[in-house]
Design an enzyme around this catalytic site. Structure first.
Site, short mmCIF file in Angstrom:
data_model
loop_
_atom_site.label_atom_id
_atom_site.label_comp_id
_atom_site.label_asym_id
_atom_site.label_seq_id
_atom_site.Cartn_x
_atom_site.Cartn_y
_atom_site.Cartn_z
N SER A 195 19.08 13.53 56.82
CA SER A 195 19.37 12.23 57.26
C SER A 195 20.69 11.75 56.92
O SER A 195 21.70 12.21 56.80
CB SER A 195 18.44 11.78 57.62
OG SER A 195 18.13 11.16 58.09
N GLU A 305 16.25 14.09 65.62
CA GLU A 305 16.74 15.53 65.04
C GLU A 305 18.00 16.17 66.49
O GLU A 305 18.95 16.65 66.21
CB GLU A 305 16.03 16.90 64.92
CG GLU A 305 15.66 18.01 64.39
CD GLU A 305 16.79 17.49 62.95
OE1 GLU A 305 16.87 18.62 62.81
OE2 GLU A 305 16.37 16.20 62.26
N HIS A 336 12.56 15.97 63.32
CA HIS A 336 13.70 14.97 62.15
C HIS A 336 12.54 14.74 60.78
O HIS A 336 12.10 13.36 60.85
CB HIS A 336 14.35 13.61 62.15
CG HIS A 336 14.74 13.45 62.00
ND1 HIS A 336 16.68 14.50 62.02
CD2 HIS A 336 15.02 12.23 60.58
CE1 HIS A 336 17.28 13.36 60.57
NE2 HIS A 336 16.67 12.14 60.62
#
Length: 628
Positions: A195, A305, A336
């Site tokens: 991330s 995501e 995510h």
């Protein structure tokens, strides 16, 4: 059972905030994917060639190590005084497999970058994944910066929220020489980030040519200046710590945004072995499905995501146009969240190992004799990762989840986790504790763990941590019932008392002192009063007794200069040796007509006075008077 760092249930990635707006957006973005309107695939390219020359030695820039703390047998935390940030920065290291087997060897390193919600306690890779056990058989030093919430690991233009982030300077200029000079780390480096950390992995590699030979972005946002992305980043940073992106790189028109954008800096990644992955946002094997096909209950993780997927695709297209090879993995599902990043860590290792020039698989090893029997009896310790090696007149062998020590006198015993870390802090087998004499055992109350050693013990609970107890203090603590006695568990290491010859160790309910008087515990509110009066450097000096039970559930402890008395009705007060004490004694102490003290002694015109429950005593011009 291994005593380790507890895993915490927390979302720590790039903006995993849960709001109705993000949830609705996620559902809208996912529906076309669930309906099959987009495609997913894997594009692979051969790893890029190794750099022909190592990076130049970095300048430490005045950074110093303020504290070193071992957290396990091969995990250590450094607190580094950073000149650029003006505060201590914690960096943890998972030491290479052969660190102990080959003490003259140096090792390449893998730098693991955290997500947007990074905490100051622990890097998310060890808090949320199996990274520690995964790397246990890898011959690399794993570097884990701790902290940097919402920082993107960059140098900020301004301070915000009381911090002035200068992460790029710290990581690339201040940290390297400490790792190289003190921790046997070479200049061959790789970086893996998830991330926010994925964005930073690509940005740092591009902005510092030659610093990293490998860079991996797992669900990173790889086009930070494209339409709407500065605003999305601002929204996420505000949610994760109330940070302002303008303090980081200025307004979106500021050139610093482009200077930190992996997409605009992609041409500088030539020669770096690259790995990029992202999920699709749809429900995957680690998600809980909702009632909508393809939509999981992790709404925010779905939307994020999808953003990571879109920006990763754009970034990969740019790499392709520049002729820069990369391993690109578009997973057919997944949100995510940490389980997917753990999966990717395992997948990327062969490419990372080849880029760093280290072995992909661990060499064959096996245990034998007493160590083998102990490993078999303690299956939690896992498989061996090294052969046996010599330590301090005995042998040791490292396993995936701990270490087994052996001598002919003690036999073979395992040690792991925070107890092993405290053992390392004391000098391990070469230190005062000697070799372990038991495996890790549970305490009778079911709340703690301990190992006994030749010259002491280490006790651990999740709230007190792990601390060694030995010598006279251990003997007295044992006589009082160990953790089942009045002091409970140790909370600190034994230290020398300042100013006077003696030692002291803190426990949950007080402390144990060792001096020429002997070894005695000081507890509870009596301990509080003792501290108020200056501890052993005050007029009371060292204790001369343990706590003694007296009338009406009261207690007292004797010291060099007097006593401290406590009762539920009166609290804790001192009575100094001398005329007041003698006068109180003459009328029966707390059982006499004056009762318990209600004050310490205090000055009055011509002398001193002390108050009691049922009167007072004065000493004026050397004359003692009792006033019941």
């Amino acid at each position: 059972m291994r005593v380790g760092l507890a895993k915490r249930d927390r979302s720590r990635s790039f903006g995993t905030y849960r709001t109705k707006v993000v949830g609705a957006l996620a559902a809208l973005l996912v529906l076309p994917i669930a309906a099959g309107l987009t495609t997913a695939g894997t594009a692979a390219a051969a790893p890029s060639p190794a750099l022909t020359a190592p990076a130049a030695t970095q300048n430490q820039g005045g950074a110093t190590v303020g504290k070193v703390e071992w957290l396990s047998e091969r995990r250590v935390a450094l607190w580094i005084n950073s000149p650029s940030m003006g505060i201590p920065i914690q960096v943890q290291i998972l030491l290479a497999r052969d660190w102990n087997v080959n003490p003259s060897a140096t090792f390449p390193s893998v730098w693991m970058l955290d997500g947007l919600r990074a905490t100051d306690i622990e890097n998310g890779w060890t808090a949320e994944t199996d990274a520690e056990s995964f790397y246990a058989d890898k011959n690399v030093n794993v570097i884990l910066p701790v902290g940097g919430q919402s920082s993107f690991y960059s140098d900020w233009l301004e301070a915000d929220n009381g911090v002035f982030y200068q992460w790029e300077t710290f990581l690339t200029k201040e940290l390297p020489s400490i790792l190289e000079n003190d921790w046997r780390t070479t200049q061959t480096r790789g970086v893996v980030g998830l991330s926010m950390g994925g964005t930073a992995a690509m940005s740092l590699a591009a902005r510092n040519p030659g610093f990293f030979k490998f860079a991996a972005s797992l669900s990173g946002i790889l086009t930070t200046t494209s339409l709407g992305m500065p605003q999305a980043i601002q929204f996420a940073m505000n949610d994760a710590g109330k940070f302002n992106s303008a303090a980081m790189w200025g307004p979106p028109s500021n050139p610093q945004w482009a200077a930190h954008d992996p997409y605009t800096q992609a041409d500088k990644l030539k020669g770096v072995s690259l790995y990029v992955s992202s999920g699709s946002g749809t429900t995957g094997p680690y998600d809980q499905p909702s009632g909508i096909p393809g939509v999981s209950t992790n709404y925010a993780g779905m939307g994020l995501e999808i953003l990571a997927r879109l920006t990763s695709q754009t970034f990969a297209t740019k790499l392709n146009s520049l002729g820069i090879p990369a391993q690109i993995n578009y997973r057919p599902s997944g949100t995510h969240s940490w389980p997917y990043w753990q999966f990717e860590l395992h997948q990327l290792w062969p490419q990372l190992a080849n880029a760093l020039g280290t072995d992909v698989e661990k060499p064959a090893c096996g245990a034998s004799g007493a160590i083998a029997a102990t490993a078999a009896a303690n299956s939690w310790i896992g498989d061996c990762v090294t052969a046996e090696y010599s330590v301090a007149g005995g042998l040791a062998q490292d396993f995936r989840n701990g270490r087994i020590y052996w001598t002919s006198a003690t036999g073979a015993n395992p040690i792991a986790g925070r107890i092993a870390g405290e053992y390392m802090n004391t000098g391990a087998a070469a230190g005062p504790l000697g070799f372990p004499t038991t495996p890790e055992l549970g305490t009778p109350d079911g709340q703690g763990r301990f190992n006994h050693f030749q010259n002491g013990s280490i006790y651990w609970t999740w709230w007190t941590g792990a601390h060694a107890v030995r010598g006279a203090i251990l003997n007295e603590w044992a006589a009082q019932g160990y953790e089942g006695g009045p002091l409970k568990y140790p909370t600190a290491a034994e230290i020398a008392t300042p100013g006077k010859a003696g030692n002291v160790q803190g426990f949950e309910i007080g402390a144990m002192y060792n001096s020429a008087n002997g070894t005695y515990a000081v507890l509870g509110m009596i301990m509080g009063k003792y501290g108020e009066l200056g501890w052993e450097n005050g007029w009371l000096g060292f204790p001369k007794s343990n706590e003694v039970a007296i009338k009406d559930n009261g207690r007292f402890t004797e010291f060099d200069g007097g006593n401290i008395y406590w009762s539920p009705a009166t609290g804790a007060w001192s009575v100094a040796n001398g005329p007041i004490f003698d006068g109180w004694k003459s009328v029966g102490y707390e059982g006499g007509k004056l009762g318990y003290p209600l004050s310490d002694k205090f000055d009055i015109p011509g002398g001193t006075q002390q108050n009691f429950q049922f009167g007072w005593i004065t000493v004026i011009d050397g004359k003692t008077e009792i006033h019941p």
